[in-house]
Design a protein around this motif. Structure first.
Motif, mmCIF file in Angstrom:
data_model
loop_
_atom_site.group_PDB
_atom_site.id
_atom_site.type_symbol
_atom_site.label_atom_id
_atom_site.label_comp_id
_atom_site.label_asym_id
_atom_site.label_seq_id
_atom_site.Cartn_x
_atom_site.Cartn_y
_atom_site.Cartn_z
ATOM 1 N N ALA A 60 0.849 -1.205 0.000
ATOM 2 C CA ALA A 60 0.000 0.000 0.000
ATOM 3 C C ALA A 60 0.877 1.244 0.000
ATOM 4 C CB ALA A 60 -0.928 -0.005 1.217
ATOM 5 N N ARG A 61 1.432 1.587 -1.197
ATOM 6 C CA ARG A 61 2.394 2.676 -1.304
ATOM 7 C C ARG A 61 1.721 4.011 -1.557
ATOM 8 N NH1 ARG A 61 7.538 0.761 -2.851
ATOM 9 N NH2 ARG A 61 7.941 2.739 -3.877
ATOM 10 N N GLY A 62 0.425 4.004 -1.890
ATOM 11 C CA GLY A 62 -0.186 5.241 -2.340
ATOM 12 C C GLY A 62 -0.881 6.030 -1.261
ATOM 13 N N THR A 63 -0.730 5.657 -0.005
ATOM 14 C CA THR A 63 -1.432 6.350 1.061
ATOM 15 C C THR A 63 -0.517 7.330 1.756
ATOM 16 O OG1 THR A 63 -0.852 4.621 2.627
ATOM 17 C CG2 THR A 63 -2.911 4.347 1.423
ATOM 18 N N GLY A 64 -1.111 8.328 2.395
ATOM 19 C CA GLY A 64 -0.334 9.278 3.175
ATOM 20 C C GLY A 64 0.257 10.373 2.319
ATOM 21 N N GLU A 209 20.426 24.248 -0.030
ATOM 22 C CA GLU A 209 20.082 25.303 0.924
ATOM 23 C C GLU A 209 18.646 25.219 1.417
ATOM 24 O OE1 GLU A 209 21.003 29.131 -0.626
ATOM 25 O OE2 GLU A 209 23.023 28.578 -1.278
ATOM 26 N N ARG A 210 17.858 24.362 0.801
ATOM 27 C CA ARG A 210 16.432 24.329 1.106
ATOM 28 C C ARG A 210 15.969 22.913 1.409
ATOM 29 N NH1 ARG A 210 13.888 29.611 0.951
ATOM 30 N NH2 ARG A 210 15.658 30.909 0.364
ATOM 31 N N ASP A 211 14.905 22.811 2.174
ATOM 32 C CA ASP A 211 14.104 21.608 2.279
ATOM 33 C C ASP A 211 12.760 21.893 1.618
ATOM 34 O OD1 ASP A 211 16.015 20.134 3.674
ATOM 35 O OD2 ASP A 211 15.337 20.895 5.615
ATOM 36 N N VAL A 212 11.963 20.861 1.444
ATOM 37 C CA VAL A 212 10.666 21.032 0.784
ATOM 38 C C VAL A 212 9.568 20.440 1.663
ATOM 39 C CG1 VAL A 212 9.243 20.408 -1.204
ATOM 40 C CG2 VAL A 212 11.624 21.053 -1.541
ATOM 41 N N VAL A 213 8.529 21.233 1.887
ATOM 42 C CA VAL A 213 7.328 20.742 2.547
ATOM 43 C C VAL A 213 6.324 20.393 1.450
ATOM 44 C CG1 VAL A 213 5.444 21.286 4.118
ATOM 45 C CG2 VAL A 213 7.738 22.187 4.563
ATOM 46 N N TRP A 214 5.947 19.093 1.410
ATOM 47 C CA TRP A 214 5.028 18.626 0.379
ATOM 48 C C TRP A 214 3.616 18.505 0.938
ATOM 49 C CZ3 TRP A 214 5.837 18.257 -4.683
ATOM 50 C CH2 TRP A 214 7.146 18.221 -5.141
ATOM 51 N N MET A 215 2.652 18.785 0.071
ATOM 52 C CA MET A 215 1.247 18.647 0.456
ATOM 53 C C MET A 215 0.406 18.497 -0.802
ATOM 54 S SD MET A 215 0.962 22.655 1.507
ATOM 55 C CE MET A 215 2.756 22.736 1.721
ATOM 56 N N GLY A 251 5.085 21.755 -3.562
ATOM 57 C CA GLY A 251 6.377 21.642 -2.891
ATOM 58 C C GLY A 251 6.828 23.023 -2.471
ATOM 59 N N LEU A 252 6.645 23.354 -1.193
ATOM 60 C CA LEU A 252 7.012 24.671 -0.666
ATOM 61 C C LEU A 252 8.432 24.613 -0.146
ATOM 62 C CD1 LEU A 252 6.238 27.575 0.203
ATOM 63 C CD2 LEU A 252 5.488 26.581 2.388
ATOM 64 N N ALA A 296 4.365 16.638 4.396
ATOM 65 C CA ALA A 296 5.547 15.785 4.561
ATOM 66 C C ALA A 296 6.777 16.602 4.249
ATOM 67 C CB ALA A 296 5.469 14.565 3.644
ATOM 68 N N LEU A 297 7.868 16.349 4.976
ATOM 69 C CA LEU A 297 9.118 17.063 4.766
ATOM 70 C C LEU A 297 10.063 16.201 3.937
ATOM 71 C CD1 LEU A 297 10.885 19.583 5.490
ATOM 72 C CD2 LEU A 297 11.848 18.155 7.317
ATOM 73 N N LEU A 298 10.619 16.797 2.869
ATOM 74 C CA LEU A 298 11.626 16.125 2.073
ATOM 75 C C LEU A 298 12.951 16.852 2.267
ATOM 76 C CD1 LEU A 298 12.279 13.914 -0.001
ATOM 77 C CD2 LEU A 298 11.763 15.566 -1.805
ATOM 78 N N ASP A 299 13.912 16.137 2.831
ATOM 79 C CA ASP A 299 15.262 16.678 3.027
ATOM 80 C C ASP A 299 15.956 16.710 1.666
ATOM 81 O OD1 ASP A 299 17.724 17.433 3.975
ATOM 82 O OD2 ASP A 299 18.236 15.453 4.765
#
Length: 444
Positions: A60-64, A209-215, A251-252, A296-299
């Protein structure tokens, strides 16, 4: 390698019966069931190789809200077509026609993908579970066999002398030893195979220099659903990508390690940051974003691995060359790695046993020599874009806008700059050959 007729083998999740330790023998053990690992399994079984594929996560990879690559470049579409997968997923794909960049509220770049002279010229959005299911289904009908252990976590490598000869994996029913002529690490940016094999020892991780907050947010009513959007405002920038489910993935970009400060201001601060970039997205966030658990945070970092292989083991995809999410290159380079590697491995495995090891080592070196220049060009383009996005001084931002407007005014310059990202390795004569071909994606 086996000679059974196509259709006799299945590529479905299995697990060893009973408890304790079980042994499996195969030609190639693929660690990681993402697009690269699944594509490699398909390409190898088409050539008659036996494969055991280990996937750590549950199906179940498509959740969250976690980030998963859904953007497939035009060249990725071409690779899927070559694997016979594209026809199975094209109705579920969402074609993208344009890439637009707005800086300080004004459009400075508008790229039309139809202007590129290739048959496969449009990127698409494709939900990863759909792609993985299609790859698995097609793998089940090939001359070679594919056995999938899921979930299975690699806990060690099997070694004989200087060569890796397989893996030890933990499953819900016990430990499994998979013996293989070749072990492939397709297990992503935090690759266990890279670490256990020693290939990580000289790897260099470059934090950006940045991280990304995904939603994911409701899609703004007045936006074109067939456009990628980049919005820049002062020190902030964000990506806005259409999804196949009708939402927009956002992706912020935030300063490295800046999530705590952002969350300290509450969701209102997040809404305000989005509003600086696109008022329509802020409105969507107010209705569709109810808590921080919806993000979700992407480093963000890139990884340069000097050696992708050692005797009996090789890395592909993010395990070999982690890229940033700019221009959506991760899935596409993983697919390209799989397509390049499979025939080299199959040819080496078909050699006499007395020379097979040397042939395989040579094949892995050829694989890196062929693929590394394409990865290097994509990484350089991504890093240039990252630096452009983060400029804040007035003179620097004015220069950035001028550069984008110059690019926008010259179709030839756009093709030259963007071709390494969207059409890597394509020759000008190939472009002319394909110029009159129909568009490859029926609008969905």
């Amino acid at each position: 390698m086996r000679s059974e007729q196509p259709g006799e083998d299945r590529c479905e999740p299995t697990a060893p019966s009973g408890s304790g330790t079980a042994d499996l023998d195969t030609d190639v053990c693929v660690v990681g069931g993402g697009p690269g690992g699944r594509a490699l399994a398909l390409a190898l079984t088409r050539l008659g190789c036996d494969v055991v594929l280990l996937e750590k996560r549950d199906p179940a990879r498509g959740t969250g809200p976690a980030f998963r690559g859904e953007s497939v470049s035009p060249d990725g579409v071409r690779l899927l077509a070559g694997l016979g997968v594209w026809e199975r997923v094209r109705e579920a794909a969402h074609r993208v026609d344009r890439l637009e960049i707005e800086d300080a509220g004004r459009r400075v770049l508008d790229v039309r993908f139809a202007d590129f002279p290739y048959r496969y010229r449009h990127p698409v959005e494709l939900a990863q579970p759909t792609l993985l299911a299609a790859l698995a289904e097609l793998t089940g009908g090939q001359p070679g066999s594919c056995t999938v252990l899921e979930p299975a976590t690699v806990v060690g490598l099997l070694v004989e002398g200087p060569a890796v000869t397989g893996v030890r994996a933990s499953t819900p029913t016990g430990t499994v030893r998979v013996r293989a002529a070749l072990t492939v690490g397709a297990d992503g940016r935090y690759s266990a195979v890279r670490r256990l094999s020693g290939l990580a020892e000289r790897a260099r991780q470059l934090p950006l220099e940045r991280d990304v907050v995904w939603m994911k947010l409701p899609f703004p009513a007045d936006w074109d659903r067939r456009a990628y959007r980049v919005r820049i405002a002062g020190s902030s920038h964000g990506l806005f990508l259409p999804s196949t489910d009708g939402t927009v993935r956002v992706g912020l970009n935030i300063p490295k390690g800046g999530l705590r400060a952002l969350r300290a201001g509450g969701l209102d601060q997040l809404h305000a940051r989005l509003g600086q970039l696109a008022a329509q997205a802020a409105e969507s966030a107010r209705t569709g974003l109810r808590s921080w658990s919806d993000t979700a945070l992407l480093d963000i970092f890139t990884t340069d691995v000097p050696r992708w292989s050692a005797p009996g083991v090789v890395l592909i995809g993010d395990a070999a060359h982690t890229l940033s999410p700019v221009l959506g290159q991760g899935v596409n380079h993983a697919l390209a790695d799989a397509v390049e590697l499979a025939p080299l491995v199959a040819e080496a495995l078909g050699r006499d046993r007395r020379v097979r090891g040397r042939a395989l080592t040579g094949a892995l070196q050829v694989f890196q020599r062929r693929r590394e220049p394409h990865v290097r060009r994509s990484r350089a383009l991504q890093l240039r874009q990252e630096r452009m996005f983060t400029l804040t001084a007035p003179a620097a931002t004015a220069l950035r806008r001028t550069l984008y407007r110059t690019l926008d005014a010259s179709p030839a310059l756009r093709r030259r700059v963007l071709a390494p990202a969207y059409f890597p390795g394509r020759r000008p004569d190939a472009a002319r050959d394909e110029a009159d071909c129909p568009s490859e994606v029926t609008p969905v």
